[in-house]
Design a protein around this motif. Structure first.
Motif, mmCIF file in Angstrom:
data_model
loop_
_atom_site.group_PDB
_atom_site.id
_atom_site.type_symbol
_atom_site.label_atom_id
_atom_site.label_comp_id
_atom_site.label_asym_id
_atom_site.label_seq_id
_atom_site.Cartn_x
_atom_site.Cartn_y
_atom_site.Cartn_z
ATOM 1 N N ALA A 9 0.811 -1.222 0.000
ATOM 2 C CA ALA A 9 0.000 0.000 0.000
ATOM 3 C C ALA A 9 0.841 1.267 0.000
ATOM 4 N N ALA A 10 2.078 1.178 0.479
ATOM 5 C CA ALA A 10 2.955 2.350 0.488
ATOM 6 C C ALA A 10 3.550 2.624 -0.889
ATOM 7 N N CYS A 11 3.414 1.672 -1.803
ATOM 8 C CA CYS A 11 4.072 1.788 -3.108
ATOM 9 C C CYS A 11 3.109 1.809 -4.288
ATOM 10 N N TYR A 12 1.937 1.210 -4.134
ATOM 11 C CA TYR A 12 1.053 0.994 -5.278
ATOM 12 C C TYR A 12 -0.382 1.392 -4.943
ATOM 13 N N ARG A 13 -1.167 1.648 -5.991
ATOM 14 C CA ARG A 13 -2.552 2.066 -5.805
ATOM 15 C C ARG A 13 -3.483 0.894 -5.543
ATOM 16 N N PHE A 14 -3.166 -0.264 -6.105
ATOM 17 C CA PHE A 14 -4.077 -1.396 -5.971
ATOM 18 C C PHE A 14 -3.297 -2.696 -5.981
ATOM 19 N N ASP A 15 -3.959 -3.724 -5.461
ATOM 20 C CA ASP A 15 -3.423 -5.082 -5.458
ATOM 21 C C ASP A 15 -4.457 -5.996 -6.104
ATOM 22 N N SER A 16 -3.964 -7.077 -6.723
ATOM 23 C CA SER A 16 -4.870 -8.081 -7.294
ATOM 24 C C SER A 16 -4.273 -9.459 -7.056
ATOM 25 N N SER A 17 -4.175 -9.825 -5.789
ATOM 26 C CA SER A 17 -3.542 -11.082 -5.384
ATOM 27 C C SER A 17 -4.502 -12.056 -4.727
ATOM 28 N N ILE A 18 -5.744 -11.656 -4.494
ATOM 29 C CA ILE A 18 -6.679 -12.514 -3.754
ATOM 30 C C ILE A 18 -7.765 -13.008 -4.703
ATOM 31 N N PRO A 19 -7.897 -14.321 -4.841
ATOM 32 C CA PRO A 19 -8.960 -14.846 -5.703
ATOM 33 C C PRO A 19 -10.316 -14.802 -5.004
ATOM 34 N N THR A 20 -11.361 -14.734 -5.789
ATOM 35 C CA THR A 20 -12.700 -14.896 -5.233
ATOM 36 C C THR A 20 -12.849 -16.303 -4.665
ATOM 37 N N SER A 21 -12.514 -17.286 -5.474
ATOM 38 C CA SER A 21 -12.513 -18.690 -5.064
ATOM 39 C C SER A 21 -11.200 -19.288 -5.550
ATOM 40 N N GLY A 22 -10.312 -19.592 -4.610
ATOM 41 C CA GLY A 22 -8.948 -19.936 -4.999
ATOM 42 C C GLY A 22 -8.744 -21.349 -5.480
ATOM 43 N N GLY A 23 -9.692 -22.253 -5.225
ATOM 44 C CA GLY A 23 -9.457 -23.624 -5.615
ATOM 45 C C GLY A 23 -8.346 -24.252 -4.787
ATOM 46 N N PRO A 24 -7.637 -25.235 -5.331
ATOM 47 C CA PRO A 24 -6.613 -25.926 -4.549
ATOM 48 C C PRO A 24 -5.274 -25.209 -4.493
ATOM 49 N N PHE A 25 -5.079 -24.191 -5.317
ATOM 50 C CA PHE A 25 -3.787 -23.523 -5.401
ATOM 51 C C PHE A 25 -3.910 -22.052 -5.020
ATOM 52 N N PRO A 26 -2.957 -21.465 -4.306
ATOM 53 C CA PRO A 26 -1.718 -22.079 -3.845
ATOM 54 C C PRO A 26 -1.903 -23.020 -2.651
ATOM 55 N N VAL A 27 -2.950 -22.802 -1.853
ATOM 56 C CA VAL A 27 -3.272 -23.703 -0.747
ATOM 57 C C VAL A 27 -4.779 -23.908 -0.753
ATOM 58 N N PRO A 28 -5.281 -24.986 -0.172
ATOM 59 C CA PRO A 28 -6.725 -25.227 -0.160
ATOM 60 C C PRO A 28 -7.476 -24.147 0.612
ATOM 61 N N ASN A 29 -8.734 -23.965 0.226
ATOM 62 C CA ASN A 29 -9.651 -23.104 0.974
ATOM 63 C C ASN A 29 -9.099 -21.700 1.158
ATOM 64 N N ASN A 30 -8.829 -21.020 0.031
ATOM 65 C CA ASN A 30 -8.364 -19.640 0.111
ATOM 66 C C ASN A 30 -9.161 -18.780 -0.847
ATOM 67 N N GLY A 31 -9.422 -17.550 -0.444
ATOM 68 C CA GLY A 31 -10.182 -16.617 -1.271
ATOM 69 C C GLY A 31 -11.037 -15.702 -0.418
ATOM 70 N N CYS A 32 -11.675 -14.730 -1.078
ATOM 71 C CA CYS A 32 -12.409 -13.689 -0.359
ATOM 72 C C CYS A 32 -13.913 -13.726 -0.579
ATOM 73 N N ALA A 33 -14.418 -14.636 -1.422
ATOM 74 C CA ALA A 33 -15.864 -14.823 -1.618
ATOM 75 C C ALA A 33 -16.574 -13.551 -2.051
ATOM 76 N N THR A 34 -15.874 -12.696 -2.788
ATOM 77 C CA THR A 34 -16.502 -11.513 -3.378
ATOM 78 C C THR A 34 -15.928 -11.287 -4.760
ATOM 79 N N LEU A 49 -9.515 -11.667 -8.081
ATOM 80 C CA LEU A 49 -9.506 -12.495 -9.294
ATOM 81 C C LEU A 49 -10.769 -13.337 -9.268
ATOM 82 N N SER A 50 -11.788 -12.892 -9.993
ATOM 83 C CA SER A 50 -13.106 -13.484 -9.810
ATOM 84 C C SER A 50 -13.364 -14.710 -10.677
#
Length: 384
Positions: A258-283, A297-298
């Motif tokens: 946040a100190a360097c960039y305006r936005f991030d796009s590293s969190i999937p909506t539904s991440g699937g098995p990668f990089p680890v199981p059960n990851n994502g933000c459900a939005t 990443l929707s």
């Protein structure tokens, strides 16, 4: 804070006189059991997971539940194998990495109940359902056609060359411009190609450091030093966004980003098995997180789908169906593809990608938006 064990699959089958929730009718999504019980909504939930909402519903407390659901598995914390090796996993030839990943994917495809308990796969919009349950002003929904953001992770010199030769012409033919995240310290970058990408109206962003999958694990000074090493490149090419390699992120990493960039796009909506199981933000809606705008990443990513054994035709159908559900919900369609031949830089996958662009461009439902333009709607000037 809501825990993974609190999340249960729910299918709204009656929305009552709550038109703002019509998009969710018949769609399976995850909701926290404690919220359902505290709000009284559990009374309308049957043993199959079907949920019937009462008329005249007003639940402003659902806004806080939506935020908790977004962050429940936004930072899963587990270390994948690639981060536990005593050497960079890129030392292994790409063909070896691909063989191992596909073998794992074939085994995992039949175990979806393990790696997609929450968020559900390939799409889970539980946080958006809760935001809309709180009322029409509780979450921002874009006006007009659904925004579509195309993005590529350029993990190698091959990927950088292929995006210019194979992908940009397809996107330009459909009136689209993509966001291209480049690894700054993994190989000598062709600055001429980077300049061409920008000159043709496409965007550029930073994709970690060397794709060694360890930056998110470093202590604060070492982590910030790595981010600072890419700042000159980012300034030269107007790079306003960040994406973590292999989507391996932590709360501390995003605070430094946040100190360097305006936005991030590293969190999937539904991440699937990668990089680890059960990851994502459900939005599927951009949201504020740790001082910057997070653009989820929707859509399911090409790498995950290929590793799970999906054929290009299946991937196209999945992208179309998932995009349609996101459009109905008021979200943003965000696609990540890789341009190397072993991912989407081959004839069958390029055909699927082209067909998807055709569908988006001709349906009348969508509009292409560059990722940094989307971020500009919510953020101020770029940090110096």
């Amino acid at each position: 804070m809501i825990a993974l064990a609190d999340m249960i699959p729910v299918r709204p089958v009656r929305i009552g006189d709550n038109p703002g929730l019509a998009w969710a009718e018949g769609l399976t999504l995850s909701l926290p059991r404690p919220f359902l019980e505290a709000s009284g909504l559990a009374a309308g939930l049957d043993s199959r997971g079907d949920l019937r909402l009462p008329d005249g519903l007003a639940l402003p407390e659902a806004a806080a539940a939506a935020a908790s659901v977004r962050e429940c598995r936004a930072f899963p914390g587990e270390r994948p194998v690639s981060s536990r090796l005593p050497f960079s996993y890129h030392v292994l030839p790409a063909v070896v990495r691909q063989f191992v990943a596909k073998a794992m994917g074939r085994r995992l495809r039949g175990r979806q109940g393990h790696w997609a308990r929450f968020p559900l796969w390939p799409l889970d919009l539980g946080a958006d359902f809760l935001a809309d349950l709180a009322g029409p002003d509780a979450s921002a929904r874009p006006a007009g056609p659904t925004p579509v953001v195309l993005s590529h992770d350029l993990d190698s010199a091959e990927g950088l060359a292929n995006v210019v030769e194979l992908f940009l012409p397809l996107e330009e033919a459909h009136g689209a411009r993509s966001m291209n995240f480049v690894v700054p310290k993994a190989w000598p970058l062709d600055e001429g190609l980077l300049g061409e990408i920008a000159a043709r109206g496409h965007g550029l962003g930073i994709h970690g450091h060397d794709h060694g999958n360890t930056t998110w694990l470093l202590d604060g000074p070492a982590r910030r030093h790595r981010l600072e090493q890419s700042r000159d490149l980012a300034r030269r090419h107007g790079m306003a966004g960040y994406r973590a390699p292999s989507l391996l992120r932590s709360r501390e990493l995003l605070r430094d980003v946040a100190a360097c960039y305006r936005f991030d796009s590293s969190i999937p909506t539904s991440g699937g098995p990668f990089p680890v199981p059960n990851n994502g933000c459900a939005t599927a809606r951009p949201f504020a997180l740790e001082g910057l705008l997070e653009i989820p990443l929707s859509l399911p990513r090409d790498g995950s789908l290929l590793f799970l054994g999906h054929a290009p035709g299946e991937i196209l159908a999945l992208w179309q169906a998932t995009a349609a559900a996101i459009a109905r919900s008021g979200g943003v369609v965000v696609l990540l593809t890789h341009c190397e031949k072993r991912f989407s830089g081959n004839a069958p996958m390029l055909a699927a990608y082209t067909a998807f662009l055709d569908h988006l461009a001709t349906s009348g439902t969508y509009r292409f938006v560059r990722m940094d333009a989307l971020a500009d709607c919510a953020n101020g000037p770029h940090p110096a």
